[in-house]
Design an enzyme around this catalytic site. Structure first.
Site, PDB file in Angstrom:
ATOM      1  N   ARG A   1       8.254 -18.499 -34.120  1.00  0.00           N
ATOM      2  CA  ARG A   1       9.332 -19.478 -33.883  1.00  0.00           C
ATOM      3  C   ARG A   1       8.774 -20.860 -33.564  1.00  0.00           C
ATOM      4  O   ARG A   1       9.368 -21.607 -32.775  1.00  0.00           O
ATOM      5  CB  ARG A   1      10.253 -19.025 -32.741  1.00  0.00           C
ATOM      6  CG  ARG A   1      10.912 -17.710 -32.954  1.00  0.00           C
ATOM      7  CD  ARG A   1      11.850 -17.731 -34.166  1.00  0.00           C
ATOM      8  NE  ARG A   1      12.454 -16.434 -34.339  1.00  0.00           N
ATOM      9  CZ  ARG A   1      11.891 -15.453 -35.047  1.00  0.00           C
ATOM     10  NH1 ARG A   1      10.736 -15.647 -35.683  1.00  0.00           N
ATOM     11  NH2 ARG A   1      12.480 -14.296 -35.141  1.00  0.00           N
TER      12      ARG A   1
ATOM     13  N   SER B   1      19.922 -15.929 -31.365  1.00  0.00           N
ATOM     14  CA  SER B   1      19.172 -15.502 -30.165  1.00  0.00           C
ATOM     15  C   SER B   1      18.996 -16.691 -29.232  1.00  0.00           C
ATOM     16  O   SER B   1      18.462 -17.718 -29.645  1.00  0.00           O
ATOM     17  CB  SER B   1      17.779 -15.002 -30.562  1.00  0.00           C
ATOM     18  OG  SER B   1      17.918 -13.921 -31.444  1.00  0.00           O
TER      19      SER B   1
ATOM     20  N   GLU C   1      15.214 -20.068 -27.023  1.00  0.00           N
ATOM     21  CA  GLU C   1      14.917 -20.362 -28.433  1.00  0.00           C
ATOM     22  C   GLU C   1      15.572 -21.666 -28.921  1.00  0.00           C
ATOM     23  O   GLU C   1      14.904 -22.474 -29.564  1.00  0.00           O
ATOM     24  CB  GLU C   1      15.347 -19.182 -29.318  1.00  0.00           C
ATOM     25  CG  GLU C   1      14.830 -19.346 -30.727  1.00  0.00           C
ATOM     26  CD  GLU C   1      15.145 -18.160 -31.626  1.00  0.00           C
ATOM     27  OE1 GLU C   1      14.722 -17.040 -31.309  1.00  0.00           O
ATOM     28  OE2 GLU C   1      15.809 -18.378 -32.642  1.00  0.00           O
TER      29      GLU C   1
HETATM   30  C1  LIG Z   1      24.256 -16.070 -35.849  1.00  0.00           C
HETATM   31  C2  LIG Z   1      22.882 -16.653 -35.863  1.00  0.00           C
HETATM   32  C3  LIG Z   1      21.829 -15.859 -36.258  1.00  0.00           C
HETATM   33  C4  LIG Z   1      20.531 -16.383 -36.296  1.00  0.00           C
HETATM   34  N1  LIG Z   1      19.494 -15.570 -36.688  1.00  0.00           N
HETATM   35  C5  LIG Z   1      18.238 -16.052 -36.730  1.00  0.00           C
HETATM   36  C6  LIG Z   1      17.155 -15.208 -37.141  1.00  0.00           C
HETATM   37  O1  LIG Z   1      17.339 -14.052 -37.484  1.00  0.00           O
HETATM   38  N2  LIG Z   1      15.913 -15.732 -37.166  1.00  0.00           N
HETATM   39  C7  LIG Z   1      15.669 -17.038 -36.826  1.00  0.00           C
HETATM   40  O2  LIG Z   1      14.494 -17.445 -36.864  1.00  0.00           O
HETATM   41  N3  LIG Z   1      16.669 -17.856 -36.414  1.00  0.00           N
HETATM   42  C8  LIG Z   1      17.945 -17.394 -36.362  1.00  0.00           C
HETATM   43  N4  LIG Z   1      18.962 -18.209 -35.943  1.00  0.00           N
HETATM   44  C9  LIG Z   1      18.666 -19.574 -35.508  1.00  0.00           C
HETATM   45  C10 LIG Z   1      18.906 -20.657 -36.587  1.00  0.00           C
HETATM   46  O3  LIG Z   1      19.813 -20.225 -37.561  1.00  0.00           O
HETATM   47  C11 LIG Z   1      17.619 -21.062 -37.284  1.00  0.00           C
HETATM   48  O4  LIG Z   1      16.699 -21.551 -36.347  1.00  0.00           O
HETATM   49  C12 LIG Z   1      17.871 -22.148 -38.330  1.00  0.00           C
HETATM   50  O5  LIG Z   1      16.694 -22.384 -39.066  1.00  0.00           O
HETATM   51  C13 LIG Z   1      18.344 -23.470 -37.732  1.00  0.00           C
HETATM   52  O6  LIG Z   1      18.786 -24.287 -38.802  1.00  0.00           O
HETATM   53  P1  LIG Z   1      19.810 -25.478 -38.584  1.00  0.00           P
HETATM   54  O7  LIG Z   1      19.859 -26.218 -39.874  1.00  0.00           O
HETATM   55  O8  LIG Z   1      21.082 -24.995 -38.057  1.00  0.00           O
HETATM   56  O9  LIG Z   1      19.011 -26.346 -37.512  1.00  0.00           O
HETATM   57  P2  LIG Z   1      19.571 -27.194 -36.274  1.00  0.00           P
HETATM   58  O10 LIG Z   1      20.089 -26.254 -35.242  1.00  0.00           O
HETATM   59  O11 LIG Z   1      20.479 -28.260 -36.735  1.00  0.00           O
HETATM   60  O12 LIG Z   1      18.204 -27.838 -35.762  1.00  0.00           O
HETATM   61  C14 LIG Z   1      17.170 -27.042 -35.239  1.00  0.00           C
HETATM   62  C15 LIG Z   1      15.936 -27.925 -35.018  1.00  0.00           C
HETATM   63  O13 LIG Z   1      15.411 -28.365 -36.265  1.00  0.00           O
HETATM   64  C16 LIG Z   1      15.332 -29.794 -36.292  1.00  0.00           C
HETATM   65  N5  LIG Z   1      15.593 -30.224 -37.683  1.00  0.00           N
HETATM   66  C17 LIG Z   1      16.643 -29.881 -38.455  1.00  0.00           C
HETATM   67  N6  LIG Z   1      16.508 -30.400 -39.676  1.00  0.00           N
HETATM   68  C18 LIG Z   1      15.348 -31.098 -39.687  1.00  0.00           C
HETATM   69  C19 LIG Z   1      14.645 -31.879 -40.664  1.00  0.00           C
HETATM   70  N7  LIG Z   1      15.103 -32.037 -41.913  1.00  0.00           N
HETATM   71  N8  LIG Z   1      13.472 -32.480 -40.291  1.00  0.00           N
HETATM   72  C20 LIG Z   1      12.991 -32.329 -39.036  1.00  0.00           C
HETATM   73  N9  LIG Z   1      13.594 -31.606 -38.079  1.00  0.00           N
HETATM   74  C21 LIG Z   1      14.760 -30.997 -38.406  1.00  0.00           C
HETATM   75  C22 LIG Z   1      16.388 -30.252 -35.300  1.00  0.00           C
HETATM   76  O14 LIG Z   1      16.123 -31.574 -34.837  1.00  0.00           O
HETATM   77  C23 LIG Z   1      16.233 -29.200 -34.224  1.00  0.00           C
HETATM   78  O15 LIG Z   1      15.118 -29.488 -33.438  1.00  0.00           O
HETATM   79  C24 LIG Z   1      20.290 -17.722 -35.901  1.00  0.00           C
HETATM   80  C25 LIG Z   1      21.370 -18.528 -35.492  1.00  0.00           C
HETATM   81  C26 LIG Z   1      22.655 -17.999 -35.483  1.00  0.00           C
HETATM   82  C27 LIG Z   1      23.789 -18.884 -35.047  1.00  0.00           C
END
Ligand SMILES: Cc1cc2nc3c(=O)[nH]c(=O)nc-3n(C[C@H](O)[C@H](O)[C@H](O)COP(=O)(O)OP(=O)(O)OC[C@H]3O[C@@H](n4cnc5c(N)ncnc54)[C@H](O)[C@@H]3O)c2cc1C
Length: 367
Positions: free
Chosen positions: A165, A241, A349
């Site tokens: 992560r 998580s 996380e």
């Molecule tokens: C129901 C559910 C299930 C999930 N299951 C998993 C799982 O199984 N495994 C897992 O690893 N995660 C899981 N996650 C967490 C999440 O989905 C992941 O971490 C996902 O990659 C986050 O993507 P996001 O676009 O929503 O990022 P955001 O929440 O919008 O941002 C997350 C971080 O990334 C940064 N960021 C976003 N885009 C960029 C960019 N283009 N350049 C630089 N920084 C950037 C943001 O500033 C922030 O620090 C889950 C979440 C939910 C709600």
């Protein structure tokens, strides 16, 4: 490109929590990104990049600065051989759409990462992982823009330093780069990755030992849906998580076992030992944080509008109307209770956005 003011962030997060961003800009091209970074420099603003908002908790006061929201989508084949194929995925592409795209075309490598919400760019930030696969297994390189100079650079696998992560984007180089796109390499002649216990169990129940890519994707979605409430408007929200699992050295594991022996019963020690064997072989001993949270009797625990998910206690739920303060109060209670009874400080996380250092110190303290 338009910069809006005082735009509420709540609907842009899967938690459905959070106040407004002082400035908010959707970005499609590197030129627009440079323009908005210049605006940020002129006004000396804090910066936050918002993807799909599925791994963040935004403060009730919101974010006092500029939020950049990438909207550049698209998947292109950049190299193709007899056995492998390399794809470029734009940062704002929905990660699960990229998985669906690969599975439809019979390309192996990301099927176990089905149904993880959010954008492809953010998937790299925390090196998403699930069911025995991680992004780092297939990741090749990323195209990024340096925030201070606007320079575009290519960072290879080594430079991104992907771990559990983690990557340079959420550790050593946090805030320095904006990810524009990433390249991944998939296999044309792959093999099912069914090692992870839940996946193994699913296919052992008479569903065959050589499933197709479509069947694996279907299985992962079914397994996930039973445990992780996929955030939908009508059901409140969550950020997946809320706590990281533990990856312990042998010595750390033995200390934990000792604490469980002292503060709980023999039955729980036996369960801990079984868990320690479950995820082998691995460099570290993986213990699900949910095991400790459940052992401390916190499953279903509520504060205000938030609750520890009764079906998977790694997840904190917004049951409707929860505030960021409710969520952090609950997370703080969980961390302190687990620490007191097991000696383990479980880590959060999601990224906490818009909180003051004093608030973070208050909520993160284990005393
Ligand atoms: C129901 C559910 C299930 C999930 N299951 C998993 C799982 O199984 N495994 C897992 O690893 N995660 C899981 N996650 C967490 C999440 O989905 C992941 O971490 C996902 O990659 C986050 O993507 P996001 O676009 O929503 O990022 P955001 O929440 O919008 O941002 C997350 C971080 O990334 C940064 N960021 C976003 N885009 C960029 C960019 N283009 N350049 C630089 N920084 C950037 C943001 O500033 C922030 O620090 C889950 C979440 C939910 C709600």
């Amino acid at each position: 490109m338009e910069i809006s003011k005082d735009r509420t962030l709540k609907p842009d997060t899967t938690f459905k929590i959070g106040g407004p961003a002082k400035f908010f800009a959707r970005i499609e091209t590197p030129a627009e990104l440079r323009e908005v970074l210049a605006f940020r420099k002129t006004h000396n603003l804090n910066l936050f990049v918002l993807g799909g908002g599925s791994n963040i908790l935004v403060s009730d006061r919101g974010f006092d600065g500029l939020v950049i929201h990438p909207v550049n989508k698209g998947i292109t084949v950049v190299e193709e051989g007899a056995r492998e194929i390399e794809l470029r995925i734009q940062a704002a592409e929905t990660w699960d759409d990229a998985v669906g795209f690969a599975v439809e075309r019979q390309w192996w490598g990301i099927e176990n990462l089905s149904h993880i919400p959010g954008q492809a760019g953010a998937a790299l930030v925390q090196n998403i992982g699930a069911y025995g696969a991680q992004l780092c297994d297939i990741f090749q390189s990323a195209e990024v823009m340096e925030v201070t100079t606007g320079e575009i650079r290519i960072l290879d696998r080594e430079a991104c330093r992907l771990g559990y992560r983690s990557s340079i984007f959420n550790t050593t180089h946090e805030g320095r780069f904006i990810i524009l796109s990433l390249r991944i390499r998939l296999a044309k002649l792959g093999r099912p990755n069914l090692q992870y216990p839940d996946v193994c169990e699913y296919f052992e129940q008479g569903r065959g030992t050589s499933p197709s890519l479509v069947e694996i994707r279907k299985a992962i979605i079914a397994i996930r849906d039973a445990k992780f409430p996929f955030p939908r408007e009508e059901k409140g929200g969550n950020a997946g998580s809320f706590f990281k699992n533990l990856l312990l050295t042998e010595a750390e594991y033995l200390r934990l076992e000792d604490q469980i022996q002292r503060n709980f019963n023999q039955d729980l020690v036996a369960k801990l030992r079984a868990l320690a064997r479950k995820f082998q072989p691995a460099e570290r001993i993986k213990i699900p944080a949910a095991f400790l949270i459940d052992a401390c009797g916190l499953k279903g625990y509520r504060i205000g509008g938030t609750q520890v998910n009764p079906t998977q206690s790694l997840v904190l739920l917004n049951q409707g109307g929860a505030t960021a303060r409710d969520v952090l109060s609950l997370a703080c209670h969980v961390r302190r209770t687990v620490y007191k009874k097991t000696g383990v400080a479980i880590q959060l996380e999601p990224e906490l956005v818009g909180f003051t250092p004093a608030e973070l110190a208050e909520f993160m303290s284990l005393e």
